[in-house]
Scaffold this motif. Structure first.
Motif, PDB file in Angstrom:
ATOM      1  N   HIS A 147       0.705   5.609  -0.294  1.00 51.02           N
ATOM      2  CA  HIS A 147      -0.325   6.613  -0.046  1.00 51.02           C
ATOM      3  C   HIS A 147       0.282   8.006   0.083  1.00 51.02           C
ATOM      4  N   ASN A 194      -5.427  11.062  -1.230  1.00 45.61           N
ATOM      5  CA  ASN A 194      -6.602  11.543  -0.515  1.00 45.61           C
ATOM      6  C   ASN A 194      -6.323  12.945   0.014  1.00 45.61           C
ATOM      7  N   ARG A 228      -2.165   5.722  -3.781  1.00 45.03           N
ATOM      8  CA  ARG A 228      -3.438   6.318  -3.383  1.00 45.03           C
ATOM      9  C   ARG A 228      -3.245   7.808  -3.068  1.00 45.03           C
ATOM     10  N   ASP A 275       0.850  -1.190   0.000  1.00 47.08           N
ATOM     11  CA  ASP A 275       0.000   0.000   0.000  1.00 47.08           C
ATOM     12  C   ASP A 275       0.879   1.232   0.000  1.00 47.08           C
ATOM     13  N   PHE A 285      -3.047   6.278  -9.606  1.00 47.24           N
ATOM     14  CA  PHE A 285      -3.388   4.873  -9.385  1.00 47.24           C
ATOM     15  C   PHE A 285      -2.683   3.966 -10.392  1.00 47.24           C
ATOM     16  N   ARG A 331      -5.293  12.220  -8.743  1.00 43.90           N
ATOM     17  CA  ARG A 331      -6.140  11.055  -8.498  1.00 43.90           C
ATOM     18  C   ARG A 331      -6.562  10.384  -9.799  1.00 43.90           C
ATOM     19  N   TYR A 384      -9.399   5.878  -1.830  1.00 45.78           N
ATOM     20  CA  TYR A 384      -8.629   6.491  -2.912  1.00 45.78           C
ATOM     21  C   TYR A 384      -9.454   7.614  -3.541  1.00 45.78           C
ATOM     22  N   LYS A 428      -6.845   0.707   2.849  1.00 42.62           N
ATOM     23  CA  LYS A 428      -6.202   0.533   1.552  1.00 42.62           C
ATOM     24  C   LYS A 428      -7.160   0.750   0.388  1.00 42.62           C
ATOM     25  N   THR A 429      -8.455   0.791   0.676  1.00 46.43           N
ATOM     26  CA  THR A 429      -9.435   1.002  -0.390  1.00 46.43           C
ATOM     27  C   THR A 429      -9.819   2.470  -0.554  1.00 46.43           C
TER      28      THR A 429
END
Length: 350
Positions: A178, A223, A221, A176, A216, A212, A268, A265-266
């Motif tokens: 981020h 946010n 990710r 992961d 990916f 964004r 995004y 982890k989901t």
């Protein structure tokens, strides 16, 4: 304007992550560091406040028993200073890679042109007028762009556990990675009288919306957190007087929102606004209405609001409705709340 239940995220997902935080010696950065370190993350802090940064790292090492937390002096407006910070993070990381980056360093306040501010230029009819000081843009935009550029490079190198000689039985491409951007309410709506700050935070939103759509592809990710005015020592008396009778968000809610994004982890391409706790319900007309103002004793309320990051065309509609709730908040507190806030600013903050 959505008010979904906060999902239950396994915070054990933070364990073993190496997280780099700029501006991490105080404020949101320090709060993130304490929270994430307590769940097993390795924290790398870059900041200009050496005493505060070194003290925080000593605290983290003592409270967690881990020596992997580290501080380094970093001026985010200096490219080489940020390069050195990222290289330190890779060297300090037990796995030899970086898992997440938080470009948290930011400033506000009157650091514009002098005399006068950016919106009130003076003395520019001379023979050699000086340009405005754009320190806020330097830190809040150029510094963030430097951090994100480096993050895109180093996070992309962290593509597999197997490449690092770790967990050889784990399938490739499962790590992961981020980037958590720190915006503001000024990322989505103008703050009158703060043109340079608003411009910098609008730019962070533009960066988020652009990345964004592409990050990916590199397995990264993205946010965004957009705090409303939040209870910290950084709020000036002028801001506090403007907000008198209104409400402030809580640092704990900012940390909660950031932690949810960091551990899930989901998550995004999402953005949330964090503001004063409000309790609302859907009205018959589809509008949300305020039904209760939480007291200081901790009555139920919600401070984290999903602002439909997937559809920024509805941003203005979101803020129209959100502002109506904030106005209702101030009205329900009434003159007593306003007087109490003004008293605190004038007498207790001196």
């Amino acid at each position: 304007m959505a008010t979904p239940e906060t999902p239950k995220v396994d915070l054990d997902h933070l364990k073993g992550k190496t997280i780099l935080i700029t501006g991490g010696a105080s404020g949101f950065g320090a709060a993130f560091a304490r929270k994430w370190a307590s769940h097993g993350a390795n924290i790398i802090i870059g900041d200009m406040s050496d005493a505060a940064g070194e003290s925080l790292v000593a605290e983290l090492r003592s409270s967690t028993g881990s020596q992997n937390h580290c501080y380094q002096h970093c001026d985010v407006t200096d490219w080489q200073s940020q390069v050195a910070l990222f290289k330190l993070a890779v060297k300090q990381s037990p796995s030899g890679h970086i898992d997440a980056v938080v470009p948290n360093a930011g400033i506000s306040g009157d650091t514009n042109s002098s005399p006068g501010n950016f919106e009130d230029p003076q003395g520019l009819d001379g023979d050699d007028p000086a340009p405005p000081r754009l320190k806020i843009l330097d830190v809040n935009l150029t510094g963030v762009m430097y951090t994100v550029h480096l993050a895109m490079f180093w996070l992309a190198k962290n593509n597999t556990e197997k490449a690092q000689g770790k967990n050889e039985n784990q399938p490739e491409g499962t790590r992961d990675r981020h980037i958590l951007l720190i915006g503001s309410v000024a990322s989505l709506t103008p703050l009158v009288g703060a043109a340079q700050y608003t411009a910098s935070k609008h730019a962070v939103t533009g960066l988020f919306r652009s990345l964004r759509g592409t990050a990916f592809h590199r397995g990264i990710r993205i946010n965004l957190l957009c705090p409303h005015f939040v209870k910290t020592g950084l709020l000036s008396d002028g801001v506090m007087l403007i907000l008198a009778g209104g409400g402030l968000g809580e640092v704990s809610d900012v940390v909660e929102a950031g932690t949810q994004f960091m551990a899930d982890k989901t998550a995004y391409g999402r953005s949330v606004v964090i503001g004063p706790k409000l309790k609302v319900e859907d009205g018959d007309d589809g509008e949300m209405r305020l039904v209760e103002i939480p007291s200081a004793e901790g009555e139920e309320g919600k401070g984290i609001w999903d602002c439909f990051a997937h559809d920024y065309q509805s941003t203005e509609a979101f803020f129209y409705r959100y502002t109506r709730l904030l106005i209702a908040f101030a009205k329900m507190r009434g003159w007593a709340g306003w007087a109490k806030d003004v008293f605190n600013v004038v007498f207790r903050r001196k």
